[in-house]
Design a protein around this motif. Structure first.
Motif, PDB file in Angstrom:
ATOM      1  N   LEU A  31      47.245  42.206  52.009  1.00  0.00           N
ATOM      2  CA  LEU A  31      47.188  43.004  50.785  1.00  0.00           C
ATOM      3  C   LEU A  31      46.590  42.192  49.644  1.00  0.00           C
ATOM      4  O   LEU A  31      45.701  42.660  48.922  1.00  0.00           O
ATOM      5  CB  LEU A  31      48.591  43.508  50.411  1.00  0.00           C
ATOM      6  CG  LEU A  31      48.716  44.243  49.074  1.00  0.00           C
ATOM      7  CD1 LEU A  31      47.828  45.492  49.039  1.00  0.00           C
ATOM      8  CD2 LEU A  31      50.167  44.631  48.790  1.00  0.00           C
ATOM      9  N   PHE A  33      44.702  39.541  49.821  1.00  0.00           N
ATOM     10  CA  PHE A  33      43.300  39.225  50.066  1.00  0.00           C
ATOM     11  C   PHE A  33      42.421  40.438  49.768  1.00  0.00           C
ATOM     12  O   PHE A  33      41.388  40.336  49.100  1.00  0.00           O
ATOM     13  CB  PHE A  33      43.102  38.768  51.513  1.00  0.00           C
ATOM     14  CG  PHE A  33      41.711  38.290  51.805  1.00  0.00           C
ATOM     15  CD1 PHE A  33      41.303  37.030  51.383  1.00  0.00           C
ATOM     16  CD2 PHE A  33      40.794  39.089  52.487  1.00  0.00           C
ATOM     17  CE1 PHE A  33      40.014  36.571  51.628  1.00  0.00           C
ATOM     18  CE2 PHE A  33      39.504  38.643  52.740  1.00  0.00           C
ATOM     19  CZ  PHE A  33      39.117  37.388  52.309  1.00  0.00           C
ATOM     20  N   PHE A  35      43.072  42.975  47.836  1.00  0.00           N
ATOM     21  CA  PHE A  35      43.113  43.256  46.399  1.00  0.00           C
ATOM     22  C   PHE A  35      42.232  42.247  45.643  1.00  0.00           C
ATOM     23  O   PHE A  35      41.414  42.623  44.792  1.00  0.00           O
ATOM     24  CB  PHE A  35      44.571  43.193  45.934  1.00  0.00           C
ATOM     25  CG  PHE A  35      44.785  43.461  44.461  1.00  0.00           C
ATOM     26  CD1 PHE A  35      44.089  44.458  43.795  1.00  0.00           C
ATOM     27  CD2 PHE A  35      45.726  42.726  43.750  1.00  0.00           C
ATOM     28  CE1 PHE A  35      44.316  44.710  42.438  1.00  0.00           C
ATOM     29  CE2 PHE A  35      45.966  42.969  42.406  1.00  0.00           C
ATOM     30  CZ  PHE A  35      45.252  43.955  41.746  1.00  0.00           C
ATOM     31  N   LYS A  70      60.088  44.730  40.676  1.00  0.00           N
ATOM     32  CA  LYS A  70      59.959  44.453  42.107  1.00  0.00           C
ATOM     33  C   LYS A  70      59.125  43.202  42.326  1.00  0.00           C
ATOM     34  O   LYS A  70      58.125  42.986  41.643  1.00  0.00           O
ATOM     35  CB  LYS A  70      59.253  45.618  42.803  1.00  0.00           C
ATOM     36  CG  LYS A  70      60.167  46.739  43.221  1.00  0.00           C
ATOM     37  CD  LYS A  70      59.482  47.658  44.213  1.00  0.00           C
ATOM     38  CE  LYS A  70      58.211  48.282  43.667  1.00  0.00           C
ATOM     39  NZ  LYS A  70      57.599  49.292  44.499  1.00  0.00           N
ATOM     40  N   SER A  72      57.074  42.608  44.722  1.00  0.00           N
ATOM     41  CA  SER A  72      55.707  42.943  45.133  1.00  0.00           C
ATOM     42  C   SER A  72      54.833  43.257  43.916  1.00  0.00           C
ATOM     43  O   SER A  72      53.679  42.817  43.842  1.00  0.00           O
ATOM     44  CB  SER A  72      55.700  44.115  46.118  1.00  0.00           C
ATOM     45  OG  SER A  72      56.355  45.221  45.564  1.00  0.00           O
ATOM     46  N   SER A  73      55.382  43.985  42.947  1.00  0.00           N
ATOM     47  CA  SER A  73      54.600  44.310  41.749  1.00  0.00           C
ATOM     48  C   SER A  73      54.283  43.049  40.958  1.00  0.00           C
ATOM     49  O   SER A  73      53.171  42.874  40.456  1.00  0.00           O
ATOM     50  CB  SER A  73      55.367  45.264  40.836  1.00  0.00           C
ATOM     51  OG  SER A  73      55.751  46.395  41.553  1.00  0.00           O
ATOM     52  N   LEU A  76      51.534  41.137  42.727  1.00  0.00           N
ATOM     53  CA  LEU A  76      50.220  41.757  42.533  1.00  0.00           C
ATOM     54  C   LEU A  76      49.703  41.508  41.120  1.00  0.00           C
ATOM     55  O   LEU A  76      48.510  41.290  40.916  1.00  0.00           O
ATOM     56  CB  LEU A  76      50.304  43.262  42.837  1.00  0.00           C
ATOM     57  CG  LEU A  76      50.444  43.579  44.334  1.00  0.00           C
ATOM     58  CD1 LEU A  76      50.943  44.990  44.563  1.00  0.00           C
ATOM     59  CD2 LEU A  76      49.115  43.362  45.064  1.00  0.00           C
ATOM     60  N   ARG A  80      46.314  39.595  40.258  1.00  0.00           N
ATOM     61  CA  ARG A  80      45.262  40.176  39.423  1.00  0.00           C
ATOM     62  C   ARG A  80      44.881  39.214  38.304  1.00  0.00           C
ATOM     63  O   ARG A  80      43.700  38.960  38.070  1.00  0.00           O
ATOM     64  CB  ARG A  80      45.728  41.514  38.839  1.00  0.00           C
ATOM     65  CG  ARG A  80      44.739  42.139  37.860  1.00  0.00           C
ATOM     66  CD  ARG A  80      45.214  43.499  37.385  1.00  0.00           C
ATOM     67  NE  ARG A  80      44.290  44.061  36.411  1.00  0.00           N
ATOM     68  CZ  ARG A  80      44.402  43.873  35.087  1.00  0.00           C
ATOM     69  NH1 ARG A  80      45.369  43.114  34.602  1.00  0.00           N
ATOM     70  NH2 ARG A  80      43.518  44.421  34.275  1.00  0.00           N
TER      71      ARG A  80
ATOM     72  N   GLU B  47      50.749  50.260  38.182  1.00  0.00           N
ATOM     73  CA  GLU B  47      51.437  49.742  39.368  1.00  0.00           C
ATOM     74  C   GLU B  47      50.804  50.146  40.710  1.00  0.00           C
ATOM     75  O   GLU B  47      50.689  49.315  41.599  1.00  0.00           O
ATOM     76  CB  GLU B  47      52.920  50.137  39.325  1.00  0.00           C
ATOM     77  CG  GLU B  47      53.749  49.298  40.272  1.00  0.00           C
ATOM     78  CD  GLU B  47      55.239  49.549  40.127  1.00  0.00           C
ATOM     79  OE1 GLU B  47      55.634  50.558  39.534  1.00  0.00           O
ATOM     80  OE2 GLU B  47      55.996  48.709  40.625  1.00  0.00           O
ATOM     81  N   PRO B  50      46.626  48.444  42.756  1.00  0.00           N
ATOM     82  CA  PRO B  50      46.193  47.475  43.777  1.00  0.00           C
ATOM     83  C   PRO B  50      46.017  48.114  45.155  1.00  0.00           C
ATOM     84  O   PRO B  50      45.209  47.665  45.963  1.00  0.00           O
ATOM     85  CB  PRO B  50      47.338  46.451  43.808  1.00  0.00           C
ATOM     86  CG  PRO B  50      47.961  46.538  42.468  1.00  0.00           C
ATOM     87  CD  PRO B  50      47.817  47.973  42.042  1.00  0.00           C
ATOM     88  N   SER B  53      42.746  49.114  47.075  1.00  0.00           N
ATOM     89  CA  SER B  53      41.867  48.156  47.742  1.00  0.00           C
ATOM     90  C   SER B  53      41.652  48.511  49.205  1.00  0.00           C
ATOM     91  O   SER B  53      42.591  48.872  49.906  1.00  0.00           O
ATOM     92  CB  SER B  53      42.471  46.753  47.673  1.00  0.00           C
ATOM     93  OG  SER B  53      42.899  46.471  46.366  1.00  0.00           O
ATOM     94  N   MET B  62      42.392  31.116  57.182  1.00  0.00           N
ATOM     95  CA  MET B  62      42.793  31.007  55.777  1.00  0.00           C
ATOM     96  C   MET B  62      44.245  30.556  55.610  1.00  0.00           C
ATOM     97  O   MET B  62      44.552  29.702  54.780  1.00  0.00           O
ATOM     98  CB  MET B  62      42.592  32.346  55.074  1.00  0.00           C
ATOM     99  CG  MET B  62      42.930  32.294  53.592  1.00  0.00           C
ATOM    100  SD  MET B  62      42.472  33.801  52.735  1.00  0.00           S
ATOM    101  CE  MET B  62      43.997  34.700  52.786  1.00  0.00           C
TER     102      MET B  62
END
Lengths: 186, 242
Positions: A31, A33, A35, A70, A72-73, A76, A80, B47, B50, B53, B62
């Motif tokens: 995910l 990579f 993104f 979270k 995960s958020s 991310l 970013r 949110e 992403p 993608s 990697m």
């Protein structure tokens, strides 16, 4: 995603547990990579970004706390920001990196890997309901990290209207995305 | 002036402010409830993005590069400020034979055939009845760096016993107990409780009565306020992937 929660794994990472970091890596490699690639457009820079992100997770203890939402958020968001930062350094140096062919050998996704096919499909459908100008604005704002002034200039808009336009596009996107999610019934 | 600062929120979000502007905006954000609310709104609005993608498979090599660099960096850091190396701190997934382990396994009354799935250098014990260590993992702790030990799955007569041996575990008080968990997916199955002795050594033999269909992902140890919980209530102190 079930398993041991990300938050529990991060607790262990804070205590120098390498396996926990590796598990988080395995979960999010694809995910992050994908993104990163969407933002920086080259495999090398995407890898650099991911290395930076995991370096931060490993070295900056306490970088994540539950009040940041979270895990995960949070991850991310950090990814970013790291990508946008790399992108800016890149353009400052005026170096144009040509992407080498991605090694596209298909590795099997294990159960541990985060997958997001369903979300992507729903989002893409939602994006297709935006006007092309709205799509570009979202791209410039979110995936390129442009300032409001840059967006105004590129899209020939009064500066004061940029925020409103981005908000409108994102609100619409989110609404359609959520409606489709309800329809699928997940 | 105030209005102007509020207008900078998106540029702050995209890290487009100069150092001075950024500091000023952060101070402003701290005190402006409108901006705080708006900040939450933008977080929520962005949110899902992403997940737009395209799914791209990363280069196969990697992971090794990234993790090697990340861990190498931390090694450098540690070397700068040398720490006393503790004997019992286990390396992940490496079988650590210990006197404690040997003593305990002998006490099982069987001759033990130990092997490490990673190292494959089998150590042959006396013949006769043979127990197999099907899998063995090292356990390290979160807070108490010196604490550690091993967990082994020992197969004998079609039954599997989980043997956990820990050393230098922090002392417990009252009804506190260490509890072992077998983890499968997001489920945690209790696998015995133990209390270490005065010197911090604690061991446990747990006959695994769960169906052999279970595919354990990890083993964990938590610090529980009371023994024999069905689900962990305390903090997970150790976790090793199986």
């Amino acid at each position: 995603m079930g398993r041991i929660s990300d938050e529990e794994l991060y607790e262990l990472v804070q205590a120098d547990n390498k396996e926990a970091l590796e598990q988080l890596y395995d979960r999010y490699e694809k995910l992050l990579f994908s993104f990163s690639y969407k933002i920086v457009n080259t495999s090398d820079l995407a890898e650099e970004a991911i290395q930076d992100v995991f370096m931060k997770l490993w070295r900056k203890k306490g970088i994540y706390t539950a009040d940041k939402g979270k895990f995960s958020s949070f991850l991310l968001t950090v990814t970013r920001n790291t990508c946008l930062d790399l992108l800016r350094k890149q353009s400052k140096n005026q170096v144009e990196l040509l992407d080498k062919d991605l090694e596209r050998e298909q590795t099997e996704s294990t159960e541990e890997t985060v997958t997001w096919n369903e979300e992507r499909q729903r989002l893409q459908e939602a994006v297709s309901t935006l006007s092309s100008e709205q799509q570009e604005i979202v791209q410039l704002f979110y995936f390129k990290g442009c300032s409001q002034a840059t967006i105004a200039e590129k899209k020939d808009l009064p500066l004061g209207t940029v925020k409103g336009r981005i908000r409108l596009a994102l609100q619409h996107l989110r609404k359609v995305y959520e409606e489709r999610g309800d329809r699928i019934g997940t | 002036m105030e209005r102007k600062q509020c207008d900078q929120l998106l540029d702050y979000y995209n890290d487009q402010l100069t150092g001075e502007e950024k500091a000023a905006f952060e101070a402003h954000l701290h005190s402006c409830s409108d901006c705080q609310q708006e900040w939450q709104e933008w977080q929520a609005l962005t949110e899902p993005l992403p997940y737009l993608s395209e799914d791209i498979t990363p280069p196969a090599s990697m992971k090794k590069r990234v993790l090697t660099n990340v861990f190498a960096e931390s090694l450098d850091q540690k070397q700068e400020q040398p720490e006393q190396v503790t004997v019992l701190k286990p390396k992940p997934r490496r079988w650590l034979p210990s006197l404690l382990a040997a003593g305990l396994l002998l006490s099982l009354g069987a001759n033990v055939y130990l092997y490490s799935t990673k190292q494959t250098n089998d150590q042959q014990a006396a013949p006769q009845e043979v127990s197999k260590t099907a899998q063995s993992v090292a356990l390290g702790t979160v807070d108490q760096k010196e604490a550690g030990g091993t967990a082994s799955f020992i197969q004998e007569n079609q039954a599997t016993n989980l043997v956990v041996q820990m050393g230098k575990m922090p002392k417990l008080s009252g009804t506190q107990t260490y509890q072992v968990w077998l983890v499968e997916g997001d489920k945690k199955y209790p696998a015995g409780s133990f209390v270490p002795n005065e010197s911090g050594n604690g061991s446990l033999i747990y006959p695994i009565h769960y169906s052999s269909k279970h595919k354990w992902d990890a083993i964990a140890i938590s610090l529980e306020p009371k023994p024999h919980n069905k689900q962990p209530k305390g903090k997970i102190l150790m976790l090793s992937k199986l």
